[in-house]
Design an enzyme around this catalytic site. Structure first.
Site, PDB file in Angstrom:
ATOM      1  CB  THR A  42      -0.288   7.736   0.831  1.00  0.00           C
ATOM      2  OG1 THR A  42      -0.754   7.066   1.998  1.00  0.00           O
ATOM      3  CG2 THR A  42      -1.039   9.038   0.660  1.00  0.00           C
TER       4      THR A  42
ATOM      5  NE  ARG B 136       2.353  -2.915   5.376  1.00  0.00           N
ATOM      6  CZ  ARG B 136       3.039  -1.918   4.853  1.00  0.00           C
ATOM      7  NH1 ARG B 136       2.658  -0.674   5.028  1.00  0.00           N
ATOM      8  NH2 ARG B 136       4.134  -2.151   4.152  1.00  0.00           N
TER       9      ARG B 136
ATOM     10  N   GLY C 138       7.024  -1.646  -2.668  1.00  0.00           N
ATOM     11  CA  GLY C 138       6.275  -0.413  -2.829  1.00  0.00           C
ATOM     12  C   GLY C 138       6.713   0.378  -4.039  1.00  0.00           C
TER      13      GLY C 138
ATOM     14  CB  SER D 103      15.416   0.786   0.957  1.00  0.00           C
ATOM     15  OG  SER D 103      14.627   1.943   1.058  1.00  0.00           O
TER      16      SER D 103
ATOM     17  N   PRO E  80       0.827  -1.217   0.000  1.00  0.00           N
ATOM     18  CG  PRO E  80       0.005  -1.040   2.164  1.00  0.00           C
ATOM     19  CD  PRO E  80       0.696  -1.986   1.246  1.00  0.00           C
TER      20      PRO E  80
ATOM     21  CE1 TYR F 269      -0.462   7.776   9.172  1.00  0.00           C
ATOM     22  CE2 TYR F 269       0.135   5.655   8.240  1.00  0.00           C
ATOM     23  CZ  TYR F 269       0.206   7.039   8.217  1.00  0.00           C
ATOM     24  OH  TYR F 269       0.948   7.676   7.255  1.00  0.00           O
TER      25      TYR F 269
ATOM     26  CD  GLN G  87      -2.897   0.003   4.444  1.00  0.00           C
ATOM     27  OE1 GLN G  87      -2.859   1.202   4.224  1.00  0.00           O
ATOM     28  NE2 GLN G  87      -1.825  -0.718   4.735  1.00  0.00           N
TER      29      GLN G  87
END
Length: 357
Positions: free
Chosen positions: A25, A226, A310, A289, A23, A179, A98
């Site tokens: 944004t 997650r 991602g 990464s 996921p 979050y 998600q």
């Protein structure tokens, strides 16, 4: 990478390969939280991956935090996601939405409602957030009452149902990255003294109750979760008992027989191995990464069943084909990650065939 391209059965859902789009944004929704006109194209372009997990979708207006992010709480939003999901399915892809409630990571200037953020506790994260007028400090949120906590759990329940009604193959509950759910888990972010704060079991209660509500509504086979142990994003620190907390949480979630657990792994290899031992169903591992030639390493070593990426998926709509043929990958353009410039940096990344023409 041979195993990476094997088919995989996810609770009866056939995946073409073991590569998952994480996921991300993208801030391409309308002011009303409806997916943008290019969003169906964006996701369907990447449907060759085994599973797509959508950007974070807020389950209620209070759950939004960033500019132009999508929701799943109104009919207009559900209809918008149906167009996206239909496009993915038409391309023979699979997609989970998600569900992401940002909690305190918000700013009134970012929301049409101009709501003050609501969260676990009235503690500001000490972080800045992007707004239409530039970076601003995240203000202190209002602490949720116990009644509002139950209403928030029900918002996740209803959002999950809305996602399924829009045609999604399932939902992923976002319990990571600082979050709302992660904020309940944090030792430094959760100052509650009721049944949702203090001891490990109480700090984990909200996460577990959300998962139970979603499972009750749409079934365990369509529910993922997650986590991001000890990643310190958005000011959340699980404290010295953090590893014990995650062993407990994963054990409780395991009892629910969820479709998968998705872990954003940044540190503590021993904890990842412990989680692999506790978790009996599909485990998705994301290592931010990591080098391209190590994408399948956790699968090869038995630590993961699926591997999520991602930015590589963002910049390469045909990532699967490029990896199979060991072809050069597109470089991502960070300047367009969160700013809507139409096709630019969203649906205009070239495929291998387009480059070779």
């Amino acid at each position: 990478m041979n195993k990476l391209f094997d088919q995989y059965q996810l609770k009866g859902l056939n995946l073409k390969n073991r590569l998952v789009m994480a996921p991300m944004t993208r801030s391409r929704a309308t002011e009303n939280g409806v997916p943008g006109e290019l969003t169906p194209k964006y996701y369907s372009q990447r449907a060759s991956m085994g599973l797509l997990i959508s950007e974070g979708v807020f389950p209620s207006p209070e759950g939004q935090g960033y500019i132009n992010t999508p929701g799943i709480s109104t009919k207009e939003q559900v209809d918008g996601w149906k167009k996206v999901i239909d496009a993915v399915h038409d391309a023979n892809g699979r997609i989970f939405l998600q569900l992401m409630h940002v909690g305190r990571i918000s700013h009134p200037d970012n929301l049409p409602t101009h709501y003050q953020a609501v969260a676990h506790s009235a503690i500001a994260p000490g972080e800045d957030i992007f707004t239409a007028t530039g970076m601003q400090e995240v203000p202190e949120p209002r602490e949720l009452t116990e009644i509002e906590i139950m209403e928030t759990i029900n918002a996740f329940r209803k959002a999950a149902l809305n996602a399924i009604e829009a045609g999604a193959d399932g939902v992923e509950i976002h319990g990571a990255n600082g979050y709302l759910i992660h904020q309940f888990l944090g030792e430094n972010s959760n100052a509650r003294s009721d049944e949702f704060g203090g001891a490990i079991k109480k700090r984990a209660r909200f996460a577990i109750e959300v998962a139970k509500a979603v499972v009750d509504e749409i079934g365990a086979d369509k529910t993922g979760f997650r986590i991001s142990p000890m990643n310190l994003l958005c000011g959340v620190n699980e404290g010295q008992q953090g590893e014990e907390l995650y062993r407990y949480l994963v054990g409780e979630l395991n009892k629910l027989n969820l479709a998968y657990l998705h872990i954003m792994h940044v540190d503590r290899e021993h904890l990842l191995k412990d989680i692999r031992g506790i978790w009996e169903n599909t485990l998705i591992v994301n290592r931010p990464s990591r080098p391209v030639d190590q994408i399948s390493l956790d699968i090869d070593n038995g630590l993961a069943d699926l591997s999520s990426v991602g930015v590589l998926a963002l910049a390469n709509p045909d990532l699967v084909e490029k990896l199979k043929k060991n072809m050069p990958l597109n470089d991502p353009n960070p300047q367009t990650f969160y700013i809507n410039k139409g096709e630019e940096g969203y649906t205009d990344y070239p495929t291998m065939n387009e480059i070779m023409k």
